[in-house]
Structures are given as structure tokens and as C-alpha cells.
Design a protein around this motif. Sequence first.
Motif, PDB file in Angstrom:
ATOM      1  N   ASN A 192       0.845  -1.192   0.000  1.00 50.19           N
ATOM      2  CA  ASN A 192       0.000   0.000   0.000  1.00 50.19           C
ATOM      3  C   ASN A 192       0.880   1.241   0.000  1.00 50.19           C
ATOM      4  N   VAL A 262       0.262   4.438  12.034  1.00 50.05           N
ATOM      5  CA  VAL A 262      -1.023   4.034  11.443  1.00 50.05           C
ATOM      6  C   VAL A 262      -2.127   4.513  12.375  1.00 50.05           C
ATOM      7  N   ASP A 264      -5.075   5.689  11.846  1.00 53.46           N
ATOM      8  CA  ASP A 264      -6.462   5.375  11.520  1.00 53.46           C
ATOM      9  C   ASP A 264      -6.876   3.992  12.009  1.00 53.46           C
ATOM     10  N   ASN A 268      -8.199  -0.837   9.732  1.00 49.61           N
ATOM     11  CA  ASN A 268      -8.813   0.040   8.731  1.00 49.61           C
ATOM     12  C   ASN A 268      -7.794   0.565   7.730  1.00 49.61           C
ATOM     13  N   THR A 269      -6.654  -0.097   7.626  1.00 52.48           N
ATOM     14  CA  THR A 269      -5.599   0.395   6.732  1.00 52.48           C
ATOM     15  C   THR A 269      -4.990  -0.771   5.971  1.00 52.48           C
ATOM     16  N   CYS A 337      -3.277  -4.030   8.057  1.00 56.49           N
ATOM     17  CA  CYS A 337      -2.141  -3.874   8.971  1.00 56.49           C
ATOM     18  C   CYS A 337      -2.291  -4.673  10.258  1.00 56.49           C
ATOM     19  N   ASN A 355      -9.757   5.783   1.308  1.00 59.97           N
ATOM     20  CA  ASN A 355      -9.491   5.987   2.734  1.00 59.97           C
ATOM     21  C   ASN A 355      -8.734   4.808   3.346  1.00 59.97           C
ATOM     22  N   LEU A 356      -9.027   3.602   2.879  1.00 61.01           N
ATOM     23  CA  LEU A 356      -8.329   2.432   3.402  1.00 61.01           C
ATOM     24  C   LEU A 356      -6.844   2.445   3.039  1.00 61.01           C
ATOM     25  N   ASN A 358      -5.087   5.234   3.138  1.00 56.64           N
ATOM     26  CA  ASN A 358      -4.493   6.361   3.873  1.00 56.64           C
ATOM     27  C   ASN A 358      -4.417   5.996   5.351  1.00 56.64           C
ATOM     28  N   ARG A 359      -3.220   5.948   5.882  1.00 54.56           N
ATOM     29  CA  ARG A 359      -3.035   5.508   7.270  1.00 54.56           C
ATOM     30  C   ARG A 359      -3.360   6.588   8.287  1.00 54.56           C
TER      31      ARG A 359
END
Length: 370
Positions: A192, A262, A264, A268-269, A337, A355-356, A358-359
Amino acid sequence: MNANSPNSVSEVRLSCDNRRSSLSPLPSPLSPRGFTLVEMLVVITIIGILIALLLPAVQAAREAARRLQCTNNLKQLSLGCLNHENATGRFPTGGWGFAWTGDADRGNDWRQPGGWVYNVLPYIEQQSLHDMGTGLSTSQKSAAHLMRLSTPLGTLYCPSRRLAIAYPRVTTYNVVNAGRPTMVGRCDYASNGGSVYTDLRTPFSPAWSSASPNSAAGPSGIAQVENPPGKMTSAARTTFGNVAKTATGIVYCGSLTKMADVTDGVSNTYLVGEKYLCPDNYTNGADLCDNEGTWLGDNADRSRWTLVPPLEDTEGYCHTYYHFGSAHGTGFHMAFCDGSVQAMSYSIDAAVHENLGNRKDGMTIDGKAF
């Protein structure tokens, strides 16, 4: 008439023989009997119908097995990345650029020119492949690196896409620390890179002299990054820093991303996932996002971005740098992650997919949205 006379007995026997001969002989239950043409045609038709009914089921079962193998590959790679993070405090780095391959004598931080796939090798039971060239002279090391570039690794191939073998490398530039390979291993999975595209020339040009006219290739020599030994040059600090200011993913050029970065949430990443590739170029090395070797540094061959939606592999749609995607008709797989691997739909909402990747965007993502 005397019943015991010879003439009477003969007459009775003759009468019985005549009656037997007037009757049709009964067929033996064991006598052979052939099929008629109509019967054979009926049997062949029934067999054809059964095959037609069973073939889709067999193909579906085989594809399900291939999807399971693909999921297992991603699981191994994601656990390898997490074990790397646990051992070093960082996710695997993206390396320097596509003109450099991994060097086991250069650690696993900013000094390491090889990308994330190379750096994860010790954590997926491939230490010997990682260590090829260790402690050798420059020329011997280059020869060992060249040999490693031509070595395929089954864990890196999606079985629905292509065989786990080496494929042609059609680009003409040299790998700085290996030479010029003609056959290389490939990788069907990508890290990613984030929701914003970055490389050594995007959004800023590198502050060092480049290994080729293409400034995304990486530095022209080690001294552009490390000089004297153990000290990062100002050019490298500027170059890596410019990329880091823009990158939103986990792996990028010179990345040293920590779990704490990370923000977020690890569930979710994205971490790594399947990459898109045009079927026209599965085996010929002609696609610009699949024309390098597996063990090289930062490049779209080994990273993808979520600024565009995922795609199912599509004939005629080639040279796409950004897309995640897959050869599976039902969807693509992504490892997060937290180490989980999930089957994702090609119709995932574009904003959710972005969005997934973007950490650190602070966006709340409903788990039911993907």
C-alpha cells in the motif's frame, strides 16, 4: 398294440423330435448382444450433457482452490511484514528506486536499496535468498544479486494469473548493483503506497544525481545516500523527506513507517494486496507496471495506490500504474495492517477504497462498507 414293441418306441421318439424341431430355439441368457446405433447415440448424448453440467462446477472448484492459495500467499506476506515490524520497529522499507536491488550487507533501514518484498524475505522463511551476496566483493556480489533477480518465489504468484517461473525482462537499463538481467521473478502482490501517488520524482525531483535519465530509478551510487559510512547525505535526507511529507501509505521510497504511524487503526488500513495487471502482458514483461524484477526498490511493480478504484484484470487495458486488482472474477484480496486478509469487491465505494489506503486521514470507516 404292444407298448413294449420296438416299432412303438421308435414312433414315440420320432414324434417328440418333430415337436422339438417345430419350436423356435430359446436364446441363451449368456449370448452376446451388440448396441444399436441409436442406443450408442443416446449414451453419447447423455455423457455430453453430464460433462456440460459438471464442467462449470469443476472449474468453479478449481478457481476456489486458487483463490484460497492466493489468500494464503497474502497471509504469509502480511505476517512477514508484521514480524519485520515486531523485530525492527518498522514495516519493510520501499528502498531507493527501480535501478537497485536488495543488499544483505546494508541492513533494513534507509541504507537498504531493496524494496519491501526483498526485506520481508527473512520473515517468510527465505533467509538464504535474502542473504545471497553477503560479504562478497563488489563483482561477486553483483553476480549473486543477478542470480537472485532471476529466482522466482511461489508465494509471490497468484495461481489464477500465471505460473511461478521467471519471465523476460525487456527493459534495457542496468541494475546498479547487479547488472542487466534478462529473466526475472515477478510479483503479483503490491504494498500500500497510499492514497496519493509518490515516487522519487513525484511530487519533487530527487536531490541526488540519478542512475538513469529516469529520475525514479534511484541514486547513481551509494555515496549519494550514505557518505561517510553510517551517515545519511543531505541529498538523501531531502529526497526521502520530500516523499515522506506527501506519502500516506505504509511503503514508499525510503519509508520507515512504524505501527504508531497508522493512526487510523490497523484494521482500517491496507498493508499489501493483489495488484492489477493486463492479461495481454502476463508473461511477456511488456507492461510498464510489471517489467522489473521482484527484488528491486520502490516502483509501481511492487506498490499500488488507492487514488483510483480496483480493477479486474482486463484485456487491452495496460500500463496502469496505480490500481490494485486481481485475476479473480469474484473480487480481489487485501491484507490489512492487523494481519487479516479480506476478499474485497471490485464495486467497493471509491472513497472507502481511497481511505483504506491512507493511514492517517482520520476518516471513520464502517467495517460493513468493505
